[in-house]
Design an enzyme around this catalytic site. Sequence first.
Site, mmCIF file in Angstrom:
data_model
loop_
_atom_site.group_PDB
_atom_site.id
_atom_site.type_symbol
_atom_site.label_atom_id
_atom_site.label_comp_id
_atom_site.label_asym_id
_atom_site.label_seq_id
_atom_site.Cartn_x
_atom_site.Cartn_y
_atom_site.Cartn_z
ATOM 1 C CG ASP A 33 -1.745 1.215 1.383
ATOM 2 O OD1 ASP A 33 -2.599 1.424 0.504
ATOM 3 O OD2 ASP A 33 -1.558 1.976 2.352
ATOM 4 C CD GLU A 41 -2.544 2.483 -3.378
ATOM 5 O OE1 GLU A 41 -3.588 3.150 -3.498
ATOM 6 O OE2 GLU A 41 -1.949 2.367 -2.298
#
Length: 722
Positions: free
Chosen positions: A397, A450
């Site tokens: 993330d 990401e």
Amino acid sequence: MGRIDHTEAEQLAAGRHHDPFSVLGYHQGWVTALVPDAERLWAMGEEEVELSPVTHGVFCGKWPGGPYRLRAQNAHATWDFEDPYGFGPVLGEIDEYLIGEGTHRRLWQVLGAHVITHEGHRGVHFAVWAPSARRVSVVGGFNNWDGRRHQMRRRGATGVWEIFVPALQAGEAYKFEILGAADVLLPTKADPLGFGAEHPPQTSSVVRELGLHPWGDDAWMGRREAVQNIHAPVSVYEVHLGSWRRVWNEGGRPLSYFELASQLIDYVVDMGFTHIELLPITEHPFEGSWGYQPIGLYAPTIRHGRPEEFAALVDAAHRRGVGVILDWVPGHFPTDEHGLRRFDGTALYEHADPKEGFHRDWNTLIYNYGRREVSNYLLANALFWLEEYHLDGLRVDAVASMLYRDYSRPEGEWVPNRYGGRENLEAIEFLKAMNAQAYGGAPGIITVAEESTAFPGVSKPVHEGGLGFGYKWNMGWMNDSLRYFARDPIYRKHHHNELTFASSYAYSENFILPISHDEVVHGKGSMLNKMPGHEAEKFANLRAFYAFQWAHPGKKLLFMGQEFAQAREWAHQDALDWHLLDDPRHLGVQRLVRDLNRVYRTQPALHWGDCEPEGFAWIEADDAEHSVYVFERRAPGAAPVVIAANLTPVERMMRIGLPEGGEWVELLNTDSAFYGGANRGNLGLIEAEDLPWSRRAQSAEIYLPPLAVVMFAPKSGARRGK
């Protein structure tokens, strides 16, 4: 040391002795013990010796040598127990060396809380890194949360503290009580390497044993590399376990790991997804963070069950041929007092300077990736999930926030790197090390970034100068495509390039096309409500969008609920609106996604070239006036697939070029009544003619329904398998 003097006894009783193991236990013919609630105390062995009180709770007496137990007595009870200070160290010199060097790849095997047998006794070994602490104690119900009772042994220059507590078992709640460098008692801390935790809002760690689940996924692990490479079909169902489904007749509780192992995996298999991706299940105090503000990086959240039950969920997925990817968050951690924040009274895991160590967007702290022990803590955590829980991948993330020191910071509010630049060099090296270690230590896994910037080489191997991720989320495709489909069709011809532009960079990285949870929260609405037009047009647009996504180069990801056109924005506290499947329009979208997964899986042309330029070619890219797109997907030795999209509400008859002659079947038509459409199409078949068109030797006249995508394949090569 022999008999204790009164000053040291007072320090022990106050919990302020710098080295309790040098005094407590057996030394030079004397036994010294600290038992605060005892009025009398005996050492019990071949002889029985009553120890004399020195100060409150501290007792001392001569002992002839050999093993002993303690017997304590007060006005209410008498109890016998093993003296934790009668045991030697557990950690070995090699462990100490590797911890100090920051290279202990399996750090979780030595730090944290482990149920072991030590010197013939069963109990729990606790070890924690707190280099600036003056004293560290393990506290819990077993010692009335009294930090004087189990003061830990400091292990040299590593900053690690340890103690073996005999007779303790799995299931005990515990924390660490730390006296900081300034002689200030800190808030009690959860274990950074705790394998379990209490149910929030309680904040203690819980002793849990690893390896309790009997794995049965050898077949999956043996073929994992083949089904996760860039030429394989990868279709990911992103899931927030707490809100996928709830048990309303039991107060609306979320499903357990065991329940998910049947209900969720059955559903994913039925829908044809190849993988599930779990929003972070690492333990987190605040439900509303969805797991993205974790404190227990080594603990699957207790909200759904114990660690072995989470392992059972992963195993169940593998036995059904479904891979499991974990959202992993090494980018930030919350400021909760029981967490890593100023763990030993200093900025230990984080930077001291908030310009380096504080995330303005999330009010969270940033790991100090340049500190070898912190990097080791995170690197070992990645390997922990891959090894202990057989996970098939990690989606990392907020990578962009890690890569840049000025991420979301105004001028003057960030610290340049040593060359004066904005790149976070330490984070870059950390990510490279993580990927190299993950791929080297767990064959067949994948890592996914990401990453929303144009940072080069995100999915390029480390040895070729890249960050080493297997895949990168294609945020550019996602933003452009959603922007295009949100437009009224009358204006789409002016923005034709929003759908063609992605093909110009589609192979610069190994991409996944994500429609994630981020696109259906915080006022963004659901996928259905992003679409323009009246209700029927909204559904038609959404069906066309999904077909375009599945046809476009790149692996696929869809967040739960969007596969049946969830009408409202996702809310973590509620279950998905499964009742919508009683509506044929929502059921139709679900059927479409199921069939898209089937066609994507069974037609090599649709997945082999997801990350290879040879797998894609435009047939018609410039028909902006009619908002029509036609392209070809292909794979070596396999039948091609031609995709035609009409993204206006006007039906069209048109000629398209085809890469070969003969009969072509409609593999899929989003206007099918089975999907909730009006059942307009080509009666399932078209015939190629020897009429050159769009740089192809053959062509065919086709009917394109309004707001629809149609896929064609040669009749001789079309695969319709499950």
